[in-house]
Design a protein around this motif. Sequence first.
Motif, PDB file in Angstrom:
ATOM      1  N   ALA A  38      -5.274   2.983  -0.435  1.00 26.42           N
ATOM      2  CA  ALA A  38      -4.755   3.550  -1.679  1.00 26.42           C
ATOM      3  C   ALA A  38      -5.894   3.782  -2.673  1.00 26.42           C
ATOM      4  O   ALA A  38      -5.953   4.821  -3.332  1.00 26.42           O
ATOM      5  N   GLU A  39      -6.819   2.831  -2.758  1.00 21.54           N
ATOM      6  CA  GLU A  39      -7.950   2.992  -3.679  1.00 21.54           C
ATOM      7  C   GLU A  39      -8.878   4.109  -3.194  1.00 21.54           C
ATOM      8  O   GLU A  39      -9.369   4.916  -3.991  1.00 21.54           O
ATOM      9  N   LEU A  40      -9.118   4.157  -1.884  1.00 24.17           N
ATOM     10  CA  LEU A  40      -9.949   5.224  -1.316  1.00 24.17           C
ATOM     11  C   LEU A  40      -9.320   6.593  -1.590  1.00 24.17           C
ATOM     12  O   LEU A  40     -10.014   7.539  -2.010  1.00 24.17           O
ATOM     13  N   ALA A  41      -8.003   6.700  -1.382  1.00 23.96           N
ATOM     14  CA  ALA A  41      -7.309   7.970  -1.617  1.00 23.96           C
ATOM     15  C   ALA A  41      -7.458   8.400  -3.067  1.00 23.96           C
ATOM     16  O   ALA A  41      -7.747   9.560  -3.368  1.00 23.96           O
ATOM     17  N   SER A  42      -7.298   7.440  -3.962  1.00 20.98           N
ATOM     18  CA  SER A  42      -7.398   7.752  -5.386  1.00 20.98           C
ATOM     19  C   SER A  42      -8.803   8.262  -5.721  1.00 20.98           C
ATOM     20  O   SER A  42      -8.972   9.225  -6.484  1.00 20.98           O
ATOM     21  N   MET A  43      -9.819   7.661  -5.127  1.00 19.38           N
ATOM     22  CA  MET A  43     -11.195   8.085  -5.382  1.00 19.38           C
ATOM     23  C   MET A  43     -11.483   9.458  -4.781  1.00 19.38           C
ATOM     24  O   MET A  43     -12.224  10.250  -5.357  1.00 19.38           O
ATOM     25  N   ILE A  44     -10.900   9.752  -3.620  1.00 14.93           N
ATOM     26  CA  ILE A  44     -11.106  11.070  -3.012  1.00 14.93           C
ATOM     27  C   ILE A  44     -10.436  12.149  -3.859  1.00 14.93           C
ATOM     28  O   ILE A  44     -10.995  13.228  -4.066  1.00 14.93           O
ATOM     29  N   VAL A  45      -9.239  11.844  -4.384  1.00 14.27           N
ATOM     30  CA  VAL A  45      -8.575  12.809  -5.263  1.00 14.27           C
ATOM     31  C   VAL A  45      -9.464  13.099  -6.475  1.00 14.27           C
ATOM     32  O   VAL A  45      -9.627  14.248  -6.886  1.00 14.27           O
ATOM     33  N   GLN A  46     -10.068  12.050  -7.034  1.00  7.25           N
ATOM     34  CA  GLN A  46     -10.938  12.252  -8.199  1.00  7.25           C
ATOM     35  C   GLN A  46     -12.182  13.058  -7.839  1.00  7.25           C
ATOM     36  O   GLN A  46     -12.596  13.953  -8.590  1.00  7.25           O
ATOM     37  N   ALA A  47     -12.799  12.740  -6.697  1.00  6.67           N
ATOM     38  CA  ALA A  47     -14.006  13.474  -6.300  1.00  6.67           C
ATOM     39  C   ALA A  47     -13.672  14.944  -6.023  1.00  6.67           C
ATOM     40  O   ALA A  47     -14.445  15.847  -6.369  1.00  6.67           O
ATOM     41  N   ALA A  48     -12.519  15.183  -5.427  1.00  7.54           N
ATOM     42  CA  ALA A  48     -12.124  16.556  -5.093  1.00  7.54           C
ATOM     43  C   ALA A  48     -11.779  17.355  -6.348  1.00  7.54           C
ATOM     44  O   ALA A  48     -11.974  18.573  -6.398  1.00  7.54           O
ATOM     45  N   LEU A  53       3.220  11.910  -7.551  1.00  5.99           N
ATOM     46  CA  LEU A  53       3.331  10.698  -8.353  1.00  5.99           C
ATOM     47  C   LEU A  53       2.023  10.431  -9.085  1.00  5.99           C
ATOM     48  O   LEU A  53       0.982  10.999  -8.762  1.00  5.99           O
ATOM     49  N   PRO A  54       2.099   9.556 -10.112  1.00  9.18           N
ATOM     50  CA  PRO A  54       0.954   9.458 -11.023  1.00  9.18           C
ATOM     51  C   PRO A  54      -0.301   8.837 -10.409  1.00  9.18           C
ATOM     52  O   PRO A  54      -1.399   9.355 -10.615  1.00  9.18           O
ATOM     53  N   ASP A  55      -0.178   7.725  -9.668  1.00 12.85           N
ATOM     54  CA  ASP A  55      -1.388   6.931  -9.439  1.00 12.85           C
ATOM     55  C   ASP A  55      -1.207   6.021  -8.233  1.00 12.85           C
ATOM     56  O   ASP A  55      -0.395   5.105  -8.265  1.00 12.85           O
ATOM     57  N   LEU A  56      -1.975   6.264  -7.182  1.00  8.24           N
ATOM     58  CA  LEU A  56      -1.855   5.430  -5.986  1.00  8.24           C
ATOM     59  C   LEU A  56      -2.534   4.075  -6.148  1.00  8.24           C
ATOM     60  O   LEU A  56      -2.283   3.161  -5.367  1.00  8.24           O
ATOM     61  N   ARG A  57      -3.428   3.929  -7.136  1.00  9.78           N
ATOM     62  CA  ARG A  57      -4.036   2.623  -7.373  1.00  9.78           C
ATOM     63  C   ARG A  57      -3.015   1.645  -7.935  1.00  9.78           C
ATOM     64  O   ARG A  57      -3.227   0.437  -7.938  1.00  9.78           O
ATOM     65  N   SER A  58      -1.947   2.182  -8.470  1.00  5.51           N
ATOM     66  CA  SER A  58      -0.865   1.323  -8.937  1.00  5.51           C
ATOM     67  C   SER A  58      -0.015   0.960  -7.715  1.00  5.51           C
ATOM     68  O   SER A  58       0.605   1.818  -7.091  1.00  5.51           O
ATOM     69  N   ALA A  59      -0.010  -0.327  -7.369  1.00  7.31           N
ATOM     70  CA  ALA A  59       0.605  -0.758  -6.118  1.00  7.31           C
ATOM     71  C   ALA A  59       2.067  -0.337  -6.025  1.00  7.31           C
ATOM     72  O   ALA A  59       2.564  -0.034  -4.939  1.00  7.31           O
ATOM     73  N   TYR A  60       2.757  -0.314  -7.160  1.00  3.05           N
ATOM     74  CA  TYR A  60       4.160   0.083  -7.118  1.00  3.05           C
ATOM     75  C   TYR A  60       4.305   1.482  -6.528  1.00  3.05           C
ATOM     76  O   TYR A  60       5.137   1.721  -5.656  1.00  3.05           O
ATOM     77  N   VAL A  87       5.736  14.140   4.745  1.00  6.01           N
ATOM     78  CA  VAL A  87       5.596  14.057   3.291  1.00  6.01           C
ATOM     79  C   VAL A  87       4.127  14.229   2.929  1.00  6.01           C
ATOM     80  O   VAL A  87       3.274  13.478   3.400  1.00  6.01           O
ATOM     81  N   LEU A  88       3.827  15.212   2.123  1.00  7.60           N
ATOM     82  CA  LEU A  88       2.473  15.350   1.588  1.00  7.60           C
ATOM     83  C   LEU A  88       2.487  14.825   0.163  1.00  7.60           C
ATOM     84  O   LEU A  88       3.340  15.200  -0.640  1.00  7.60           O
ATOM     85  N   ILE A  89       1.550  13.934  -0.126  1.00  7.36           N
ATOM     86  CA  ILE A  89       1.553  13.241  -1.413  1.00  7.36           C
ATOM     87  C   ILE A  89       0.509  13.857  -2.330  1.00  7.36           C
ATOM     88  O   ILE A  89      -0.626  14.102  -1.924  1.00  7.36           O
ATOM     89  N   ASP A  90       0.904  14.100  -3.561  1.00  2.00           N
ATOM     90  CA  ASP A  90      -0.005  14.662  -4.557  1.00  2.00           C
ATOM     91  C   ASP A  90      -0.125  13.677  -5.714  1.00  2.00           C
ATOM     92  O   ASP A  90       0.871  13.343  -6.341  1.00  2.00           O
ATOM     93  N   GLN A  91      -1.339  13.199  -5.960  1.00  2.00           N
ATOM     94  CA  GLN A  91      -1.565  12.254  -7.062  1.00  2.00           C
ATOM     95  C   GLN A  91      -1.908  13.045  -8.315  1.00  2.00           C
ATOM     96  O   GLN A  91      -2.949  13.688  -8.385  1.00  2.00           O
ATOM     97  N   THR A  92      -1.032  12.977  -9.312  1.00  2.00           N
ATOM     98  CA  THR A  92      -1.215  13.798 -10.514  1.00  2.00           C
ATOM     99  C   THR A  92      -2.072  13.125 -11.572  1.00  2.00           C
ATOM    100  O   THR A  92      -2.485  13.768 -12.530  1.00  2.00           O
ATOM    101  N   GLY A  93      -2.307  11.840 -11.428  1.00  2.00           N
ATOM    102  CA  GLY A  93      -3.000  11.107 -12.480  1.00  2.00           C
ATOM    103  C   GLY A  93      -2.133  10.939 -13.725  1.00  2.00           C
ATOM    104  O   GLY A  93      -2.614  10.458 -14.753  1.00  2.00           O
ATOM    105  N   GLY A  94      -0.861  11.341 -13.634  1.00  2.00           N
ATOM    106  CA  GLY A  94       0.010  11.247 -14.802  1.00  2.00           C
ATOM    107  C   GLY A  94      -0.414  12.168 -15.930  1.00  2.00           C
ATOM    108  O   GLY A  94       0.032  12.020 -17.065  1.00  2.00           O
ATOM    109  N   ARG A  95      -1.283  13.123 -15.600  1.00  2.00           N
ATOM    110  CA  ARG A  95      -1.796  14.017 -16.645  1.00  2.00           C
ATOM    111  C   ARG A  95      -0.945  15.263 -16.745  1.00  2.00           C
ATOM    112  O   ARG A  95      -0.581  15.877 -15.745  1.00  2.00           O
ATOM    113  N   ALA A  96      -0.677  15.661 -17.978  1.00  2.00           N
ATOM    114  CA  ALA A  96       0.233  16.782 -18.200  1.00  2.00           C
ATOM    115  C   ALA A  96      -0.273  18.051 -17.517  1.00  2.00           C
ATOM    116  O   ALA A  96       0.509  18.783 -16.905  1.00  2.00           O
TER     117      ALA A  96
END
Lengths: 349, 349
Positions: free
Chosen positions: A76-86, B67-74, B93-102
């Motif tokens: 989950a942390e790796l995925a979050s970092m890849i999203v940020q780098a991308a 969803l907003p943030d994969l670093r958030s365990a929930y 399911v393809l997951i898109d991390q938005t960072g919760g940013r508008a």
Amino acid sequence: MPPGLKDVAKRAGVSIKTVSNVVNGYAHVAADTRARVQGAIAELGYRPNVAARQLRGGRSGVIALALPDLRSAYFAELASMIVQAAEKRHWTVLIDQTGGRADRERDLAGRLRRHLIDGLIFSPLAMAAGEIAVDVPDTPMVLLGERVWHGPADHVAVDNTAAAADATRHLCELGRRRIAAIGAQDGPVAVSAQQRLAGYRAALEQHGRTVDPALIAPAAEFHRADGAAAMGRLLDSGEPPDAVFCFNDLLALGAIRTLLDRGYAVPGDVAVVGFDDIEEGRFSTPTLTTVSPDTAGIARLAVELLAERLDQPLTGDGAAAEPSFREIRVEHRVVPRESTLGRLAARRR
Amino acid sequence: MPPGLKDVAKRAGVSIKTVSNVVNGYAHVAADTRARVQGAIAELGYRPNVAARQLRGGRSGVIALALPDLRSAYFAELASMIVQAAEKRHWTVLIDQTGGRADRERDLAGRLRRHLIDGLIFSPLAMAAGEIAVDVPDTPMVLLGERVWHGPADHVAVDNTAAAADATRHLCELGRRRIAAIGAQDGPVAVSAQQRLAGYRAALEQHGRTVDPALIAPAAEFHRADGAAAMGRLLDSGEPPDAVFCFNDLLALGAIRTLLDRGYAVPGDVAVVGFDDIEEGRFSTPTLTTVSPDTAGIARLAVELLAERLDQPLTGDGAAAEPSFREIRVEHRVVPRESTLGRLAARRR
């Protein structure tokens, strides 16, 4: 001029909106209407916008990231970092959780191809390198993880065996004598566990310790519950160890919970080391000594290597030059914290 | 007969393989070759297979989860459960991390539309309900989270205010007098935090306690470090609280770490409650008392509601019947563990 939406709508006797709904695959179209629209599209040779847009740009701006398990904090942390780098390259990353299962990993190309992705970052667990070469033939790809050295694509990983040896050496240097391991696994999906076990053995032998098979505990998966159960079995099976190297942080956090529940002090009675340096281990009680791979570096390099593949110079007829694949090892270090040093010593560092 | 790959290849003077590479958007094609192929495609009115396949099936078998943030365990645990629930329907399911940013949430439709997804499960953090209605107009969607009651789609969420009140009531019933809150937030993205604060206030007032503004600590984000810092500020600012309700588990785990570092016993000196029931809190020391929403139920319902939308009966011209959107509240309960009951009492339960 090629036919447009309007022409299709007229031929099918429906609104332009309805044609658009069919072309975009939306559900709210009756079956007979859909059939009429599809017929008109076929008759006229209409090319929907989704393909036209793709053909114009050549790129979708989207890459896929396929990884085993988001419940594992490391991924989950790796995925979050890849999203940020991308995001710095204005790429969208769509994440596909494979469950580490061979069938879902094999089917990855099939599931992703229609999505017009530009490239793939893939952390395989079950698939072997040869299979990956066959099943993801045309998509620029970067592989992550220790599964596939000398695979069919650029590859970024930590030196798993060396890192495991460093973790075990840390326990030897603290004077621990009965050092257990949690996370042993058999079978083809267990390459990572086997490398970590090899590193553990190598470090013990280097320090002149005998490797005691009774101190090597298997774990079916790498979650907290598996670590808690394995620690329980180690404690039940004879003289307890005075240290444990766990093959990831979640196993270690589960093992610590079992130790504390059974009245053992950590690290007083048993010192514990994990692997991954997930955020949880920086806040747990005790904080967790761990192998810290350069996860941010893995994320950055994965995106950079993929970007280079996408920009690669090409030969005449559209065939790429014979590619040579890069194997990049990122740094790792052991981060000593309370679970091996104790509270006061950890604070002094 | 509509033109095929072969016809395009002949017209462009390239191999079928090269046409296929262009059509599928692969990178390894020289720019001039690509242009020649695209020209031939346009001249012949060729419809690439990706679109043809889509038109035949009408469904791609793929949904997106934003969803907003994969670093958030929930969110990572929720995502994993949604992938599992969707797999029973053979959906990817393809997951898109938005960072919760508008901006990223607003751009969601644009980023996903070309991917031929059948539907979207969306947990918005920054977007308001009205905006969602405008920006995701045609894709069947289910909304998650407390942000958007009475939004433009089916909606599944826990009753946030009631759940926060239950958590606070648990602390009142244990006889705690100075009950702090960690996680207050201002502004439009803070609906969830404001609902939890409202529940906290309501429970205190119900128990005849005054709400002390000095005991309400803001948190910029909902990660462990924010909880640790907020707890530090509460301890520095005067008489310490004897209990803290944290608006999620990560804040609570950070707060506990600060309390133990400063020599406070948990729960002896300060009892702590979190919100989410992430796995970490079942293994932490002390284990974490928390509000447990029915996360598996949220995942299951989200997939079921989306499936119903995709199967909905339709009217003549392809327009769906005027939809009525469902608001579904899932159950929650307070799970008392060591961080409020202490070790022995927690074990007896």
